[in-house]
Design an enzyme around this catalytic site. Structure first.
Site, PDB file in Angstrom:
ATOM      1  N   ILE A 298       1.002  -1.159   0.098  1.00  0.00           N
ATOM      2  CA  ILE A 298      -0.041  -0.123  -0.066  1.00  0.00           C
ATOM      3  C   ILE A 298       0.942   1.160  -0.015  1.00  0.00           C
ATOM      4  O   ILE A 298       1.849   1.486   0.693  1.00  0.00           O
ATOM      5  CB  ILE A 298      -0.990   0.034   1.166  1.00  0.00           C
ATOM      6  CG1 ILE A 298      -1.832   1.398   1.366  1.00  0.00           C
ATOM      7  CG2 ILE A 298      -0.269  -0.165   2.451  1.00  0.00           C
ATOM      8  CD1 ILE A 298      -2.885   1.048   2.578  1.00  0.00           C
ATOM      9  N   SER A 299       0.736   2.141  -0.898  1.00  0.00           N
ATOM     10  CA  SER A 299       1.492   3.300  -0.846  1.00  0.00           C
ATOM     11  C   SER A 299       1.794   4.241   0.203  1.00  0.00           C
ATOM     12  O   SER A 299       0.701   4.278   1.133  1.00  0.00           O
ATOM     13  CB  SER A 299       1.089   4.171  -2.267  1.00  0.00           C
ATOM     14  OG  SER A 299       1.099   3.288  -3.429  1.00  0.00           O
ATOM     15  N   GLN A 300       2.560   4.955   0.527  1.00  0.00           N
ATOM     16  CA  GLN A 300       2.940   5.857   1.571  1.00  0.00           C
ATOM     17  C   GLN A 300       1.877   6.956   1.329  1.00  0.00           C
ATOM     18  O   GLN A 300       1.299   7.445   0.224  1.00  0.00           O
ATOM     19  CB  GLN A 300       4.085   6.653   1.235  1.00  0.00           C
ATOM     20  CG  GLN A 300       4.611   7.773   1.922  1.00  0.00           C
ATOM     21  CD  GLN A 300       5.741   8.514   1.575  1.00  0.00           C
ATOM     22  OE1 GLN A 300       6.347   8.079   0.371  1.00  0.00           O
ATOM     23  NE2 GLN A 300       6.264   9.563   2.009  1.00  0.00           N
TER      24      GLN A 300
END
Ligand code: SAH
Length: 244
Positions: free
Chosen positions: A93-95
Site C-alpha cells: 500500500i503506497s505511502q
C-alpha cells in the site's frame, strides 16, 4: 445568618454538581476519541497539509478513510506512518503522501468517473470514492481483488467497482474515463488506457523500470501533454505489459 449559611451550602453543592458533570463529560469525550482518529489527524497535518496539499475535499477524504483497516491486522498501528506497508502477495500500500499527491494531480470533480489500475488493498480506491461519482478498479492478483472488494463493501464504499483482471486492457465497457490512475509501474504507457481517457482527461502513473518518475498526462485535442513530477518507487506492473 441561617439563610446565608444555607445559600452557601446550596452554592457549594451546585458548583460540585456542575464540576462533576464537566469532569464526567470530559472523561466520556476522551473515551470516544480513539487512537486512529488522532493518528489520522496527525498524518494529515504533518504529511499531507505539511507538504502543501490544500484541496479540502482530498484532506477530508484522508481524514475519513480508516487506513488501518486496509493493512494486515498485525501492522494496524503502523498504518498512519510516513511509509508504504506490505499488504501480502509481495505487494504494498503506497505511502499516504504519494496517495494524496497522485490524487491531487488528477484535479478531480464530484461528477468524474475514474479508472484505477492496481487495486491492492483498496485504500486509494476508497479515497477516490469520496471525491468522485464512480471508481472502477482492476487488480491482477485474484486474492487481493477479492479481499479489497469485500473490504470496500463492508466499509460502505458503494461507488467502487472492483474487477479481477489485467489492467493493461483497461475497462472498455465503462470508458471513457475522466481520470486514470495507475498504481503499479509499467515501463511504458499502456496504449489501451490512452484510448480510454476522455478528452481533457488526466492520467497519472509511475513510469519506468527499477526507478520510476511519477508522470502526469493530459489529453488535449487528442494529443498527450506530459509533465514529470517526482521520482518514486512502485511495484512493477505485471501481465501483458511484460510481453511487450
Ligand atoms: N493502490 C493500491 C496499492 C497498489 S500496489 C492500494 O491503495 O493499496 C500495486 C498493485 O498493482 C498490486 O496489488 C499488484 O498486484 C497490481 N498490479 C500489478 N500489475 C497489474 C496489472 N497488470 N493489472 C492490474 N493490477 C496490477
Amino acid at each position: 445568618m441561617q439563610v446565608l449559611v444555607r445559600t452557601n451550602i446550596f452554592a457549594t453543592v451546585l458548583i460540585f454538581i456542575i464540576l462533576s458533570v464537566i469532569d464526567c463529560a470530559a472523561k466520556s469525550n476522551k473515551k470516544e476519541v480513539s487512537w486512529d482518529v488522532l493518528a489520522r489527524k496527525d498524518m494529515v497535518y504533518n504529511q499531507i497539509k505539511g507538504r502543501g496539499i490544500k484541496d479540502d475535499r482530498l484532506v477530508n477524504a484522508m481524514l475519513e478513510v480508516e487506513r488501518h483497516k486496509f493493512v494486515p491486522e498485525s501492522l494496524e498501528k503502523l498504518a498512519y506512518g510516513d511509509y508504504p506497508l506490505p499488504i501480502g502477495e509481495d505487494q504494498t500500500i503506497s505511502q499516504p503522501y504519494v496517495v494524496a499527491l497522485m490524487t491531487d494531480e488528477l484535479q478531480l470533480k464530484a461528477t468524474d468517473r475514474v479508472l484505477e489500475i492496481g487495486t491492492g488493498s483498496g485504500y486509494q480506491a476508497a479515497i477516490l470514492s469520496l471525491m468522485v461519482k464512480d471508481v472502477f478498479t482492476i487488480e491482477i492478483i485474484a486474492s487481493l481483488a477479492d479481499s479489497a472488494a469485500r473490504r470496500l463493501a463492508s466499509l460502505g464504499y458503494r461507488n467502487v467497482h472492483v474487477r479481477h483482471g489485467d489492467g493493461f486492457l483497461g475497462w472498455p465497457e465503462e470508458a471513457p474515463f475522466d481520470a486514470i490512475i495507475i498504481t503499479c509501474a509499467p515501463s511504458e504507457l499502456p496504449e489501451p488506457l490512452v484510448l480510454q481517457l476522455a478528452e481533457g482527461g488526466r492520467l497519472i502513473l509511475p513510469l519506468g523500470d527499477d526507478f520510476q518518475m511519477l508522470t502526469l498526462y493530459r489529453k488535449m485535442a487528442g494529443a498527450l501533454e506530459k509533465r514529470e513530477i517526482i521520482p518514486v518507487r512502485f511495484v512493477p506492473m505485471k501481465g501483458l505489459i511484460e510481453e511487450q
